[in-house]
Design a protein around this motif. Structure first.
Motif, short mmCIF file in Angstrom:
data_model
loop_
_atom_site.label_atom_id
_atom_site.label_comp_id
_atom_site.label_asym_id
_atom_site.label_seq_id
_atom_site.Cartn_x
_atom_site.Cartn_y
_atom_site.Cartn_z
N ILE A 1 6.03 48.33 68.16
CA ILE A 1 5.21 48.97 67.13
C ILE A 1 5.14 48.04 65.94
O ILE A 1 6.17 47.67 65.36
N ALA A 2 3.92 47.63 65.57
CA ALA A 2 3.77 46.61 64.54
C ALA A 2 3.66 47.23 63.15
O ALA A 2 2.73 47.99 62.86
N ALA A 3 4.61 46.90 62.30
CA ALA A 3 4.59 47.33 60.91
C ALA A 3 5.56 46.44 60.13
O ALA A 3 6.49 45.89 60.71
N ALA A 4 5.31 46.30 58.83
CA ALA A 4 6.17 45.42 58.04
C ALA A 4 6.03 45.72 56.56
O ALA A 4 5.09 46.39 56.13
N VAL A 5 7.00 45.22 55.80
CA VAL A 5 6.98 45.34 54.35
C VAL A 5 6.82 43.93 53.78
O VAL A 5 7.62 43.04 54.06
N LEU A 6 5.76 43.74 53.00
CA LEU A 6 5.53 42.46 52.33
C LEU A 6 6.32 42.43 51.03
O LEU A 6 6.21 43.34 50.21
N ILE A 7 7.14 41.38 50.86
CA ILE A 7 7.87 41.20 49.61
C ILE A 7 6.95 40.44 48.66
O ILE A 7 6.59 39.30 48.92
N ARG A 8 6.55 41.06 47.56
CA ARG A 8 5.54 40.47 46.69
C ARG A 8 6.06 39.82 45.41
O ARG A 8 5.36 39.03 44.79
N ALA A 9 7.27 40.17 44.99
CA ALA A 9 7.79 39.56 43.75
C ALA A 9 9.29 39.76 43.65
O ALA A 9 9.83 40.77 44.10
N LEU A 10 9.96 38.78 43.05
CA LEU A 10 11.41 38.83 42.88
C LEU A 10 11.77 38.50 41.43
O LEU A 10 11.09 37.72 40.78
N GLU A 11 12.87 39.12 40.99
CA GLU A 11 13.44 38.77 39.69
C GLU A 11 14.61 37.84 39.94
O GLU A 11 15.58 38.22 40.57
N LYS B 1 0.94 39.34 39.23
CA LYS B 1 -0.21 39.59 38.36
C LYS B 1 -1.38 40.18 39.13
O LYS B 1 -2.45 40.41 38.57
N GLY B 2 -1.17 40.40 40.43
CA GLY B 2 -2.25 40.90 41.27
C GLY B 2 -2.78 42.23 40.80
O GLY B 2 -2.06 43.08 40.29
N LYS B 3 -4.08 42.43 40.98
CA LYS B 3 -4.73 43.67 40.58
C LYS B 3 -4.98 44.51 41.83
O LYS B 3 -5.50 44.01 42.82
N PRO B 4 -4.61 45.78 41.81
CA PRO B 4 -4.80 46.63 42.98
C PRO B 4 -6.26 46.63 43.45
O PRO B 4 -7.17 46.70 42.62
N SER B 5 -6.45 46.56 44.78
CA SER B 5 -7.81 46.58 45.31
C SER B 5 -8.46 47.94 45.13
O SER B 5 -9.66 48.05 44.91
N GLY B 6 -7.66 48.99 45.25
CA GLY B 6 -8.16 50.34 45.04
C GLY B 6 -7.85 50.79 43.61
O GLY B 6 -7.56 49.98 42.75
#
Length: 219
Positions: A96-106, A200-205
């Motif tokens: 079953i294909a699913a994943a969590v993208l890590i987008r930013a770290l402190e 700094k990404g802006k939500p697509s929705g």
DNA sequence: GCGAAGATTGGCT
DNA sequence: GCCAATCTTCGCC
């Protein structure tokens, strides 16, 4: 200081969106020789092939997304726009294909090494890059941590790469995801409310929702 | 075998 | 705010 307790494999078998939220505040730990790099996860996104057109595996398995089918706790790294590595943690059972993208770290530990990875001496300008600029995006954090496709398919925890436990965060902001053209309405992006190290990404929705203790204060 | 698109970033207008 | 950089992947010819 450097005592990190890796999350055990069953942790990643929770539902994808549960893992995406639970990983906020946890610590990505990378050991490169004698150097330890550590950073707190402050932003994640969920991707679920079965119901999500934005997921790489939406149309099935390919050589690139193979790791997404390898079961919870597998690392999925791929190249975006020909130059950026994206770090994902696979969820759900094998097949079953699913994943969590890590987008930013402190950044937590090994900050000077991260800075060198991100800004080699030749490109280092007059000013010391700010702490918030080191890992505030999915492409930036992999560069800071020296993560490339060699990590694709690795099972967590591995000796030189794992995610360590930490206290839960008090407030989570939920928004639609960043940089996608399909599935833009799904509110599957999670951030630590008020954290300065997010991308700094802006939500697509358009959806933005705050939950938890910080919601009233920051809303 | 070929062409278009992409879970981004940083520099310039 | 807009756009080029850069190249792998995938779908289709």
């Amino acid at each position: 200081m450097s005592i990190y307790q890796p999350l055990s494999p069953p942790y990643y078998t929770q539902p994808t969106l549960t893992v995406a939220q639970a990983l906020l505040g946890k610590i990505v730990v990378r050991r490169l020789g004698n150097t330890t790099l550590a950073g707190k996860i402050v932003e994640t996104e969920g991707y679920i092939a079965s119901i999500d057109a934005a997921c790489h595996a939406y149309t099935g398995q390919t050589p690139r997304n193979r790791s997404m089918f390898a079961g919870a706790g597998t690392v999925y790294v791929y190249v975006s726009y020909g130059m950026h590595m994206m770090l994902n943690i696979v969820t759900e059972p094998a097949g079953i294909a699913a994943a969590v993208l890590i987008r930013a770290l402190e950044p937590v530990e090994g900050i000077e090494t991260m800075r060198r990875h991100r800004f080699p001496p030749l490109t280092l300008g007059k000013n010391t890059p700010s702490l918030t600029a080191i890992a505030n995006g999915p492409g930036n954090l992999t560069k800071a941590f020296g993560i490339d496709r060699r990590s694709d398919g690795v099972s967590l925890p591995s000796p030189d790469f794992f995610i360590a436990d930490a206290e839960p965060v008090s407030g989570i902001t939920v928004t639609t995801r960043v940089g996608i053209t399909k599935g833009i309405e799904l509110p599957w992006r999670y951030l630590i409310t008020g954290n300065r190290f997010v991308s700094k990404g802006k939500p697509s929705g358009s959806m933005v929702l705050k939950v938890g203790a910080d919601a009233a204060a920051s809303g």
